[in-house]
Design a protein around this motif. Structure first.
Motif, mmCIF file in Angstrom:
data_model
loop_
_atom_site.group_PDB
_atom_site.id
_atom_site.type_symbol
_atom_site.label_atom_id
_atom_site.label_comp_id
_atom_site.label_asym_id
_atom_site.label_seq_id
_atom_site.Cartn_x
_atom_site.Cartn_y
_atom_site.Cartn_z
ATOM 1 N N UNK A 34 0.841 -1.192 0.000
ATOM 2 C CA UNK A 34 0.000 0.000 0.000
ATOM 3 C C UNK A 34 0.879 1.246 0.000
ATOM 4 N N UNK A 35 0.351 2.305 -0.591
ATOM 5 C CA UNK A 35 0.905 3.644 -0.424
ATOM 6 C C UNK A 35 -0.162 4.513 0.226
ATOM 7 N N UNK A 36 0.244 5.185 1.315
ATOM 8 C CA UNK A 36 -0.619 6.141 1.999
ATOM 9 C C UNK A 36 0.019 7.522 1.929
ATOM 10 N N UNK A 37 -0.824 8.540 1.937
ATOM 11 C CA UNK A 37 -0.347 9.921 1.976
ATOM 12 C C UNK A 37 -0.878 10.598 3.230
ATOM 13 N N UNK A 38 -0.038 11.454 3.808
ATOM 14 C CA UNK A 38 -0.435 12.203 4.990
ATOM 15 C C UNK A 38 -0.082 13.668 4.787
ATOM 16 N N UNK A 39 -1.078 14.510 4.704
ATOM 17 C CA UNK A 39 -0.853 15.947 4.643
ATOM 18 C C UNK A 39 -0.634 16.478 6.052
ATOM 19 N N UNK A 40 0.027 17.617 6.187
ATOM 20 C CA UNK A 40 0.394 18.126 7.512
ATOM 21 C C UNK A 40 -0.776 18.156 8.487
ATOM 22 N N UNK A 41 -0.530 17.574 9.642
ATOM 23 C CA UNK A 41 -1.507 17.530 10.745
ATOM 24 C C UNK A 41 -2.817 16.850 10.345
ATOM 25 N N UNK A 42 -2.722 15.918 9.427
ATOM 26 C CA UNK A 42 -3.904 15.179 8.994
ATOM 27 C C UNK A 42 -3.716 13.687 9.219
ATOM 28 N N UNK A 43 -4.760 12.919 8.937
ATOM 29 C CA UNK A 43 -4.689 11.477 9.032
ATOM 30 C C UNK A 43 -4.090 10.867 7.775
ATOM 31 N N UNK A 44 -4.183 9.552 7.670
ATOM 32 C CA UNK A 44 -3.601 8.818 6.540
ATOM 33 C C UNK A 44 -4.674 8.476 5.521
ATOM 34 N N UNK A 45 -4.362 8.760 4.266
ATOM 35 C CA UNK A 45 -5.286 8.495 3.178
ATOM 36 C C UNK A 45 -4.658 7.481 2.229
ATOM 37 N N UNK A 46 -5.417 6.475 1.839
ATOM 38 C CA UNK A 46 -4.915 5.472 0.910
ATOM 39 C C UNK A 46 -4.795 6.055 -0.490
ATOM 40 N N UNK A 47 -3.610 5.899 -1.097
ATOM 41 C CA UNK A 47 -3.420 6.287 -2.495
ATOM 42 C C UNK A 47 -3.721 5.127 -3.430
ATOM 43 N N UNK A 48 -3.176 3.959 -3.107
ATOM 44 C CA UNK A 48 -3.382 2.788 -3.940
ATOM 45 C C UNK A 48 -2.933 1.540 -3.190
ATOM 46 N N UNK A 49 -3.313 0.369 -3.746
ATOM 47 C CA UNK A 49 -2.941 -0.884 -3.095
ATOM 48 C C UNK A 49 -2.713 -1.975 -4.131
ATOM 49 N N UNK A 50 -1.803 -2.885 -3.792
ATOM 50 C CA UNK A 50 -1.560 -4.091 -4.564
ATOM 51 C C UNK A 50 -1.883 -5.287 -3.673
ATOM 52 N N UNK A 51 -2.775 -6.167 -4.189
ATOM 53 C CA UNK A 51 -3.136 -7.352 -3.405
ATOM 54 C C UNK A 51 -3.188 -8.580 -4.297
ATOM 55 N N UNK A 52 -2.191 -8.745 -5.145
ATOM 56 C CA UNK A 52 -1.959 -9.933 -5.984
ATOM 57 C C UNK A 52 -2.774 -9.960 -7.267
ATOM 58 N N UNK A 53 -3.325 -8.862 -7.664
ATOM 59 C CA UNK A 53 -4.000 -8.800 -8.967
ATOM 60 C C UNK A 53 -3.014 -8.195 -9.981
ATOM 61 N N UNK A 54 -3.423 -7.209 -10.741
ATOM 62 C CA UNK A 54 -2.546 -6.594 -11.733
ATOM 63 C C UNK A 54 -1.332 -5.957 -11.079
ATOM 64 N N UNK A 55 -0.176 -6.097 -11.707
ATOM 65 C CA UNK A 55 1.050 -5.585 -11.100
ATOM 66 C C UNK A 55 1.188 -4.073 -11.246
ATOM 67 N N UNK A 56 0.524 -3.476 -12.234
ATOM 68 C CA UNK A 56 0.507 -2.014 -12.359
ATOM 69 C C UNK A 56 -0.786 -1.526 -11.745
ATOM 70 N N UNK A 57 -0.658 -0.756 -10.695
ATOM 71 C CA UNK A 57 -1.812 -0.335 -9.911
ATOM 72 C C UNK A 57 -2.021 1.162 -10.069
ATOM 73 N N UNK A 58 -3.228 1.547 -10.382
ATOM 74 C CA UNK A 58 -3.559 2.974 -10.486
ATOM 75 C C UNK A 58 -4.305 3.409 -9.240
ATOM 76 N N UNK A 59 -3.977 4.601 -8.776
ATOM 77 C CA UNK A 59 -4.602 5.101 -7.578
ATOM 78 C C UNK A 59 -5.296 6.436 -7.800
ATOM 79 N N UNK A 60 -5.511 7.125 -6.711
ATOM 80 C CA UNK A 60 -6.189 8.417 -6.804
ATOM 81 C C UNK A 60 -5.209 9.517 -7.189
ATOM 82 N N UNK A 61 -5.737 10.625 -7.690
ATOM 83 C CA UNK A 61 -4.950 11.819 -8.002
ATOM 84 C C UNK A 61 -3.797 11.579 -8.975
ATOM 85 N N UNK A 62 -3.951 10.629 -9.880
ATOM 86 C CA UNK A 62 -2.951 10.400 -10.919
ATOM 87 C C UNK A 62 -1.755 9.578 -10.516
#
Lengths: 113, 113
Positions: A34-62
Motif C-alpha cells: 500500500x501507499x498512503x499519503x499524509x498531509x500536515x496535521x492530517x490522518x492517513x489516506x490510501x493512495x493505492x494498493x496491490x493485493x496480488x492482482x494486476x502488477x501495475x496499480x492505479x490510484x487516486x490523483x494520478x
C-alpha cells in the motif's frame, strides 16, 4: 517478518515534473502493498494498493505504482506534480504471516512553484 | 458509516497520570491496530487484535495495555504516562477476509509534561 525500506527521506520536484518515490520490501509470503499519503496535521489516506492482482496499480490523483517481485520493489510515480502533492508518503507491507502493517519511515515531498 | 473514530483528538497529561484512548469502528472489521507516529520514524505498531478477546504485542508495547471485548472497540490504556509517550496515536481497522486496506482514525495528539 515483513519490512519496508523507503529509499528517499525527502524528494523535491518542480510543479509539472514527474515524481518518483522508491520503496523496497521484504516478505516471506505473497505481500499486500500500500501507499498512503499524509498531509500536515492530517490522518492517513490510501493512495493505492496491490493485493496480488494486476502488477501495475492505479490510484487516486494520478498516482500509480508497479509491483516488481524480482526486484522486491513497489515504486510510486506521478507524471506531473501538483502543489497539492506536497505531503508525507508511506509505503506499507502486509502478509499472511500475521497481517501486521509494516510502515516505511516515510518520504517527504516538496513541490516547487 | 463513520469508519474509525478516535477520541480524544488532543490531550495533555502530566507525568504519572493515566488515560485511555478510545477507538471504535463500525465496519465489522476483524483486525484492529494501534500505532504511534514520531517525527521521521514512520508509524510503529503498539498492539493489534485479530478479533474480540484476542490481542498481541507489536514493536513498541511497553507502557501500554489494550483490550478487545467487542468487535467494534479497541481502547489503548496508558497507566503511568511518561514524556517518551508524547506522540500522535492512530487506530486502524482492516477486513483480513476481504484483504482490504487499513482504515485509519484521525489520530490523537498526546503530550506528556
Amino acid at each position: 517478518a515483513q519490512s519496508v525500506t523507503q529509499l528517499d527521506s525527502h524528494v523535491s520536484v518542480s510543479e509539472g515534473t514527474p515524481v518518483l518515490l522508491r520503496c523496497n520490501y521484504s516478505s516471506s509470503y505473497s505481500p499486500s502493498l500500500f501507499w498512503y499519503v499524509q498531509h500536515p496535521n492530517k490522518g492517513l489516506q490510501l493512495l493505492l494498493k496491490y493485493t496480488s492482482a494486476a502488477t501495475l496499480v492505479k490510484g487516486i490523483n494520478g498516482f500509480e505504482a508497479e509491483f516488481k517481485k524480482s526486484e522486491t520493489s513497489f515504486h510510486l510515480t506521478k507524471p506531473s506534480a501538483h502543489m497539492s502533492d506536497a505531503a508525507e508518503y508511506f509505503c506499507v507491507v502486509s502478509d499472511q504471516s500475521d497481517y501486521k502493517l509494516s510502515f516505511g519511515a516515510g518520504t517527504t515531498v516538496t513541490v516547487r512553484a | 458509516n463513520a469508519g474509525v473514530t478516535q477520541t480524544p483528538k488532543f490531550r495533555i497529561l502530566k507525568i504519572g497520570q493515566s488515560m485511555t484512548l478510545q477507538c471504535t469502528q463500525d465496519m465489522n472489521h476483524n483486525y484492529m491496530y494501534w500505532y504511534r507516529q514520531d517525527p521521521g520514524m514512520g508509524l510503529k505498531l503498539i498492539y493489534y487484535s485479530v478479533g474480540a478477546g484476542i490481542t498481541d504485542k507489536g514493536e513498541v508495547p511497553n507502557g501500554y495495555n489494550v483490550s478487545r471485548s467487542t468487535t467494534e472497540d479497541f481502547p489503548l490504556r496508558l497507566e503511568l504516562a511518561a514524556p517518551s509517550q508524547t506522540s500522535v496515536y492512530f487506530c486502524a481497522s482492516r477486513n483480513i477476509i476481504m484483504n482490504t486496506e487499513a482504515f485509519f482514525g484521525q489520530g490523537t495528539r498526546l503530550t506528556v509534561v
